[in-house]
Design an enzyme around this catalytic site. Sequence first.
Site, PDB file in Angstrom:
ATOM      1  N   GLU A  63     -70.478  27.700  30.581  1.00 59.27           N
ATOM      2  CA  GLU A  63     -69.435  28.511  31.215  1.00 59.27           C
ATOM      3  C   GLU A  63     -68.409  27.992  31.842  1.00 59.27           C
ATOM      4  OE1 GLU A  63     -68.772  32.954  32.089  1.00 59.27           O
ATOM      5  OE2 GLU A  63     -70.060  31.659  30.831  1.00 59.27           O
ATOM      6  N   ARG A  64     -67.215  28.368  31.623  1.00 60.43           N
ATOM      7  CA  ARG A  64     -65.948  27.746  32.624  1.00 60.43           C
ATOM      8  C   ARG A  64     -66.014  28.060  33.992  1.00 60.43           C
ATOM      9  NH1 ARG A  64     -63.693  30.472  28.028  1.00 60.43           N
ATOM     10  NH2 ARG A  64     -62.773  28.915  26.503  1.00 60.43           N
TER      11      ARG A  64
ATOM     12  N   LYS B  90     -66.549  43.166  28.388  1.00 61.57           N
ATOM     13  CA  LYS B  90     -67.879  42.714  28.555  1.00 61.57           C
ATOM     14  C   LYS B  90     -68.562  42.550  29.769  1.00 61.57           C
ATOM     15  CE  LYS B  90     -68.288  38.193  27.468  1.00 61.57           C
ATOM     16  NZ  LYS B  90     -68.454  36.802  26.628  1.00 61.57           N
TER      17      LYS B  90
END
Length: 681
Positions: free
Chosen positions: A179-180, A153
Amino acid sequence: MKTIGRIIGISELNVKVLLFDTNLQLKDILVCKQDKTYKFEIAQIEGNIAYTIPFERVNGLRKGMELIKIEGGLQIQYSDEILGKIFNPYGELIDHTNINKEEKRNVYGTPLKIEDISIHNEPLWTGIKALDFFTPLEKGYKMGLLGGAGVGKTVLIKEIINNVYKRIQSNAVFIGVGERSREGKELYDEMVESNLLDKMSMVFGQMGENPCSRSKAVYSGLTLAEYLRDEKEQDVLVFIDNIYRFVQAKSEISTELRRVPIENGYPTTMISDVSEIEERINSTKNGSITSFQAIYIPADDLTDEAVQTIQGHLDGQIVLDRKVAEKGIYPAINVFQSNSKAIDPDKVGKRHYELVQETLRYLSRYEELEEIIAVLGIDELSEEDKLIFFRSRKLRNYFTQPMFVSENFTGIKGEMVEIKDTLDDVEEILQGKYDEIDEERLLFKGTLKKVDFGISRETQKENKEEIKEKSEEEKTENKEIQKEESKREKENEWETKEKGKKEKKRTKLKEEKEARRKEKEEAERKAKEKEKQEEEARKAKEKAKQEEEARKAKEKAKQEEEARKAKEKAKQEEEARKAKEKAKQEEEARKAKEKAKQEEEIKKEQKRKLEEKIQEMKKTRDEMKEKLETVKQDKAEETEEQEELKTVEDKSNNEEEDIDHMILTSAILGKRKRAKKQESK
């Protein structure tokens, strides 16, 4: 600055404020400055009470703290200096860089007027064969990007940014919602290594932060994209990862504000919240915003309300499949699950549309043939199916592509392929012009026109004709041999011995043929049984699905009934609360009236005493001196009363219910002070 309110209640996601100024609106920003600066956004106003959402953790806050208002609301940089920068959702830089000249704009931009929106958009070709062929884009499209970790991705995102920038010199905005922090740092480092950071701007609302941060990231990122579209007149790419986390953040805020949710806990404002941001992704006559939105599917349930709401705004989706990636096919696009509204003869042309349909037919048949080959072997296929099988494998390999952003890892120079070349190559593969080429030689190539396979097409054609001629000659020879053998058998029929041998041989051949027939029938029987089992499994799956849908419908009806009862109960409780408040107000009014009457009587008595003292002051100075001494004593008593007032105020700051008592005490002491001043005069 003017104080507009005071904190009267604190929780992790909700700070209650008593307003002194009622000239406030939703989404206004309030600030409390103590040892550190705390910021809040107004989410709900009821009378003179505001419910606000804190930007960060509330550690260190306490009741009684005073607040001021920041003009302009939530803002972010709105100039050329946004490129190459990373912002948090509140418009602050988090990459240790600086802004030379601040030019900010509110993140809740006004939507485009309907006359400013352009719906006749040009195609946006990325130079990636699989993307341009199966899921072509138009400027202003909203595409869903589905794929887990390890399927390519990030590489695909970087390649799209690189190719679009090279083609039309347009920039991109990446928005990380939930998001991490590790993934955000990895993306940042990869953009630096690929020399793409200066071509994009990034906004991160990390997973570990509170819901307010995650919900504001999308608004801030779209404001940056609108600058590039409206001011720079560019065709901007926007990547949102993950749009579902935006809905989750809104749900958490709604729950904290004690709003009644709909099914699965989603807020009643979910549709309007999603529409508010999706409608900002549009095209104008001078520029466009094209978005790729990663979507998390909760419990793999595509019928989830939030997923359905988001997909209702999309123009297509690109699905990256792990099974495709495991075969070494990159980009790992599942062509059967991916789609685009642009696949229409009126948009991409009749030729492109028909080639897509024919390619999907080939690849679909290829999957069926794989199962047949696994059971019977490839020799049992018809000549037509064999052609479909081998050409489909060539098509599958053809849609791989060397990418610019992975040159350092693969050692293969990246290529962009024009859509015209892609259509020509696919058409030639389907027509059989590459039947003599090994399928492995089509892996990770650009356009086949630039590939030297070491054999010309004329030679391929000649070889095919030569093979065909040899095959015809062999068939003719076999027929003649069979005819000669038949003649010889007839001539030797009179010989008993030879006849017996031939009969034995014929019997043996017949038995072998019968055995082959039985094997074939057994294989067909097994294939039919397998099909029957698959059909039964499919029916069982459909039945289970119907039962699950019926169960969900029943649960939904039950939840709706419970929600209705809860709503009625809440309504009754609200009416009871209002009645209680009304009685309380009437009691307070009665007490205030009695109090006013008592104060009036005290005032009359004080006036009478004042007149008597004036008469006495006229008689002698000595009496005036005595009065002066009395005044000094009164001042001392006043100091004691002020200390007593301060003690009451300190106590009221710690206990919210003593606020009214403090105000009443202050009023009484003030009146006493004025009365004593009059007496001293």
